[in-house]
Design a protein around this motif. Structure first.
Motif, PDB file in Angstrom:
ATOM      1  N   PRO A 162      -3.821  28.626 -13.047  1.00  0.00           N
ATOM      2  CA  PRO A 162      -5.138  28.825 -12.417  1.00  0.00           C
ATOM      3  C   PRO A 162      -5.444  27.749 -11.370  1.00  0.00           C
ATOM      4  O   PRO A 162      -6.160  28.025 -10.402  1.00  0.00           O
ATOM      5  CB  PRO A 162      -6.118  28.743 -13.597  1.00  0.00           C
ATOM      6  N   VAL A 163      -4.907  26.551 -11.563  1.00  0.00           N
ATOM      7  CA  VAL A 163      -5.090  25.478 -10.571  1.00  0.00           C
ATOM      8  C   VAL A 163      -4.425  25.864  -9.256  1.00  0.00           C
ATOM      9  O   VAL A 163      -4.973  25.652  -8.174  1.00  0.00           O
ATOM     10  CB  VAL A 163      -4.521  24.144 -11.102  1.00  0.00           C
ATOM     11  N   ALA A 196      -6.225  22.755 -19.611  1.00  0.00           N
ATOM     12  CA  ALA A 196      -6.123  23.636 -18.444  1.00  0.00           C
ATOM     13  C   ALA A 196      -4.669  23.842 -18.037  1.00  0.00           C
ATOM     14  O   ALA A 196      -3.890  22.894 -17.947  1.00  0.00           O
ATOM     15  CB  ALA A 196      -6.915  23.053 -17.270  1.00  0.00           C
ATOM     16  N   ARG A 212     -11.251  19.485  -7.200  1.00  0.00           N
ATOM     17  CA  ARG A 212     -10.985  20.496  -8.219  1.00  0.00           C
ATOM     18  C   ARG A 212     -12.132  20.572  -9.226  1.00  0.00           C
ATOM     19  O   ARG A 212     -12.611  19.520  -9.690  1.00  0.00           O
ATOM     20  CB  ARG A 212      -9.686  20.173  -8.952  1.00  0.00           C
ATOM     21  N   HIS A 236      -6.533  28.564  -7.565  1.00  0.00           N
ATOM     22  CA  HIS A 236      -7.727  27.947  -6.973  1.00  0.00           C
ATOM     23  C   HIS A 236      -7.373  27.221  -5.681  1.00  0.00           C
ATOM     24  O   HIS A 236      -8.090  27.333  -4.671  1.00  0.00           O
ATOM     25  CB  HIS A 236      -8.360  26.963  -7.968  1.00  0.00           C
ATOM     26  N   ASP A 248     -13.535  22.392 -14.953  1.00  0.00           N
ATOM     27  CA  ASP A 248     -12.910  23.298 -15.919  1.00  0.00           C
ATOM     28  C   ASP A 248     -11.419  23.494 -15.652  1.00  0.00           C
ATOM     29  O   ASP A 248     -10.688  23.974 -16.520  1.00  0.00           O
ATOM     30  CB  ASP A 248     -13.627  24.651 -15.934  1.00  0.00           C
ATOM     31  N   LEU A 249     -10.951  23.107 -14.465  1.00  0.00           N
ATOM     32  CA  LEU A 249      -9.526  23.192 -14.153  1.00  0.00           C
ATOM     33  C   LEU A 249      -8.844  21.830 -14.244  1.00  0.00           C
ATOM     34  O   LEU A 249      -7.708  21.665 -13.811  1.00  0.00           O
ATOM     35  CB  LEU A 249      -9.324  23.770 -12.747  1.00  0.00           C
TER      36      LEU A 249
END
Length: 237
Positions: A82-83, A78, A69, A86, A72-73
């Motif tokens: 968004p994780v 965070a 990962r 991704h 930034d995640l």
């Protein structure tokens, strides 16, 4: 296609190294990997982490770590949404598979079972209108009956007020405390909403004793106690 993810970053503050901390002789992450591998509905399982040690331990217990990962995640601020995106997009790019449902399994709920996971997935499959199914348990407090909030004037009032006061707990609407044992998310919902709470949700209830979410050192002790009790001969319980 149902993809399960175990998302665990390396920077745990409350309990350092929590995700791979020993629990009853095994690293915490191992319990979630084992439950996921016993599921009859999950098609594939991957780990999303920024930490090489977590990745190594996960592989020891048979989990795939097809990518690391991005930093930034994996920060303290965070969001997991968004994780998830991704993870899905990277997995699809690497494998050529098209994901229909993402099932996120939190490491911190080690007492969950494959049946708990499959129950949540089946609830999503049974209702095509639902975007997200979340595991939850019936709490000891109910906002319609015995929870109060302090208003701006300094006085307290029942959180959820009804036209007629509810005087018996049994008469209060059912409410649930969420536990991150399993979040089943339709792929399209990841792009339609900025957060799961904006989506059309359902709850899949699981027993309180399997819903404990480890957040502190004492939570480890509580879960170890429950594990030991579960393994005792029936006549001793």
């Amino acid at each position: 296609m149902i993809l399960a993810t175990i998302c665990c970053r390396g920077g745990s503050k409350g309990v350092p190294g929590k995700n791979i901390k020993a629990l009853a002789g095994k690293p915490l992450i191992a319990y979630t990997i084992e439950a996921a591998k016993q599921s009859s509905l999950i098609d594939d399982l991957i780990i999303s982490t920024d930490d090489e040690l977590i990745a190594s331990v996960a592989k020891e217990y048979g989990a795939k770590v097809p990518f690391m990962r991005p930093a930034d995640l994996a920060s303290d601020t965070a969001s997991k949404w968004p994780v998830f995106i991704h993870a899905v997009e990277t997995y699809e790019k690497l494998t050529g598979n098209s994901v229909e449902y993402l099932v996120d399994l939190d490491v911190t709920v080690p007492l969950k079972t494959a049946a708990d996971i499959d129950g949540a997935i089946q609830a999503a499959l049974n209702d095509q209108a639902v975007d997200v199914v979340i595991t939850g348990y019936e709490p000891e407090r109910n906002p319609y009956f015995n929870m109060m909030e302090v208003k701006e004037d300094g006085y307290a009032a029942i959180v959820k007020q009804t036209e007629r006061p509810i005087v018996r707990r049994q008469d209060a609407p059912a409410v649930y405390s969420l536990t991150p044992a399993a979040y089943v998310i339709k792929r399209s919902a990841l792009y339609a909403y900025e957060h799961w709470s904006k989506a059309k949700c359902k709850i899949h209830p699981i027993p309180r004793e399997r819903a404990i979410d480890i957040d502190t050192a004492i939570d480890f002790e509580i879960v170890e106690f429950l594990m030991a009790r579960r393994n005792e001969p029936a006549e001793l319980i």
